[in-house]
Structure formats: structure tokens, C-alpha cells
Design a protein around this motif. Structure first.
Motif, PDB file in Angstrom:
ATOM      1  N   ILE A  39      74.902   4.264  39.157  1.00 44.62           N
ATOM      2  CA  ILE A  39      74.199   4.133  37.953  1.00 44.62           C
ATOM      3  C   ILE A  39      72.866   3.861  37.889  1.00 44.62           C
ATOM      4  O   ILE A  39      72.066   4.666  37.325  1.00 44.62           O
ATOM      5  CB  ILE A  39      74.765   2.989  36.777  1.00 44.62           C
ATOM      6  N   SER A  79      74.527   6.567  29.033  1.00 47.28           N
ATOM      7  CA  SER A  79      75.756   5.685  29.471  1.00 47.28           C
ATOM      8  C   SER A  79      76.787   5.717  28.561  1.00 47.28           C
ATOM      9  O   SER A  79      78.267   5.794  28.837  1.00 47.28           O
ATOM     10  CB  SER A  79      75.381   4.115  29.596  1.00 47.28           C
ATOM     11  N   MET A 100      76.695  10.811  34.142  1.00 46.28           N
ATOM     12  CA  MET A 100      77.051   9.748  33.943  1.00 46.28           C
ATOM     13  C   MET A 100      78.683   9.651  33.892  1.00 46.28           C
ATOM     14  O   MET A 100      79.584   9.019  34.106  1.00 46.28           O
ATOM     15  CB  MET A 100      76.584   8.838  32.870  1.00 46.28           C
TER      16      MET A 100
END
Length: 216
Positions: A149, A33, A103
Motif C-alpha cells: 500500500i 483504498s 489496490m
């Protein structure tokens, strides 16, 4: 010994492997992330150097298989740099870098999906670019990115099985070890599949509930 007894006796080892799988996934997604946010912002930057760095990273990682990345980090780097790397560290790093590239694309797409007027309005109110991104753009983008996500979390969880090739005793490796001592492939692989299915189904349910609660 009946099938139930075999699975029951194997359960502690399989649960231990599942714990490692979840740990690997959580660690890798945390760092992924951070990488995703940094390289996602680089990708939308007007700075050509930063944008080029992001493009190279994303294309390089997405263009090579995770198993090759794991081998390169676990076997290649120690040989080239004369250092020792644990399998867990190498696996976490490989999975973090791999998920980070995906991501980065999620963050890029999420930010670019917002109307450009959002940033223009924030800047017109006197907010500097960094604060406008942090206070105005990212909160809205993350709301839109949440399902993607969670989907990446599911993908990373399944990808941990690949890391058994470098000796990490996650769920798949634990299943192989149990099979080596019991010779009951059908029963053990069935149990492993059910455990993966339960975790992934729970994550899918959570994802759908979050989508409904956010009206995405």
C-alpha cells in the motif's frame, strides 16, 4: 542572478505545487483504498457477476494509460454529458480510479495469501461471512499488505506529474511555469527532482520501518 537565488525565489511556487501534489495523492489513495477493498472482495467472491465486474474494472484501468484516463474524464465526459468538470476533480477521479485498480489486486492478493483455514475456523465459531472477513481476515491481510500500500502511495505520488497535462498546477506544472519566466531549466528541474526525491525517500524509510516493526 546566481543559481541559489533563482531556486530561492522559485521555492514558494514549487512548494505550492508540492502541496497540491501531496493533496492529490492523499485524496486519490483514500478513495482508491475504498475502491480497492470493494473490488478486491468482488474478485474473490463466489458470485460470478461481482467477480466479472471486478475483472472488467481492473483489466480496463490497468490496460489503459493514466494520461488517456485523465483526458477521457476531463475532456471526454464533459463533451458527452454536457457538464463542467474542474481539472482538480478530473485529476483526483482519474488517479483514484487508476490506483483503485492496483489496490484491488493488492487486497485480493493479501486476502488470498492467508490460509483458508482462517475463514473456516471463524465460520465454525458461528461468525457470518461478512463479520469473519471484517474481524478476522482483513486485519491480518492489511498487516501483510501495508508495504504494498505504501509502495502504491509512492507510485501515485509520482503519477501526479502526468496530471499536469490537464492543467493541474502540481509540482511538475509549477516547475514548467517557473521555467517559462526564468528560462533556467537545469536549475528548476533539478530542484523539482530533489523535492520528489526527498518525499519519496521519506516514504520509503517509513515503509521499511513499518515492515520491521511488523516483522513482515
Amino acid at each position: 542572478m546566481d543559481n541559489f537565488s533563482i531556486i530561492k525565489d522559485s521555492l514558494p511556487s514549487l512548494l505550492s505545487g508540492l502541496a497540491v501534489t501531496i493533496k492529490l495523492t492523499v485524496i486519490s489513495l483514500f478513495f482508491a483504498s475504498i475502491l480497492g477493498l470493494v473490488f478486491g472482495l468482488f474478485n474473490i467472491s463466489k458470485n460470478k457477476v461481482l467477480k466479472s465486474i471486478a475483472v472488467v474494472y481492473v483489466d480496463l484501468i490497468r490496460g489503459t494509460p493514466l494520461i488517456v484516463q485523465a483526458f477521457f474524464i476531463y475532456f471526454g465526459l464533459p463533451g458527452a454529458l454536457d457538464i463542467k468538470i474542474s481539472a482538480m476533480f478530473a485529476g483526483s477521479l482519474a488517479l483514484s480510479l487508476n490506483a483503485g485498480a492496483y489496490m484491488a489486486e493488492i487486497f485480493r492478493a493479501g486476502i488470498q495469501s492467508l490460509d483458508k483455514g482462517q475463514m473456516e475456523a471463524a465460520r465454525s465459531l458461528g461468525l457470518p461471512y461478512s463479520k469473519a472477513m471484517r474481524k478476522v481476515i482483513l486485519p491480518q491481510a492489511i498487516r501483510r499488505m501495508t508495504p504494498a500500500i505504501i509502495n502504491q502511495f509512492i507510485i501515485s505520488l509520482k503519477d501526479t506529474s502526468i496530471l499536469s497535462v490537464i492543467g493541474i498546477q502540481e509540482l511538475t506544472q509549477s516547475g514548467e511555469i517557473v521555467i517559462a519566466s526564468t528560462y533556467k531549466s537545469f536549475q528548476i528541474w533539478g530542484a523539482v527532482a530533489v523535492m520528489y526525491l526527498i518525499i519519496i525517500t521519506l516514504l520509503s524509510i517509513i515503509s521499511k520501518r513499518i515492515e520491521r516493526s511488523m516483522n513482515i
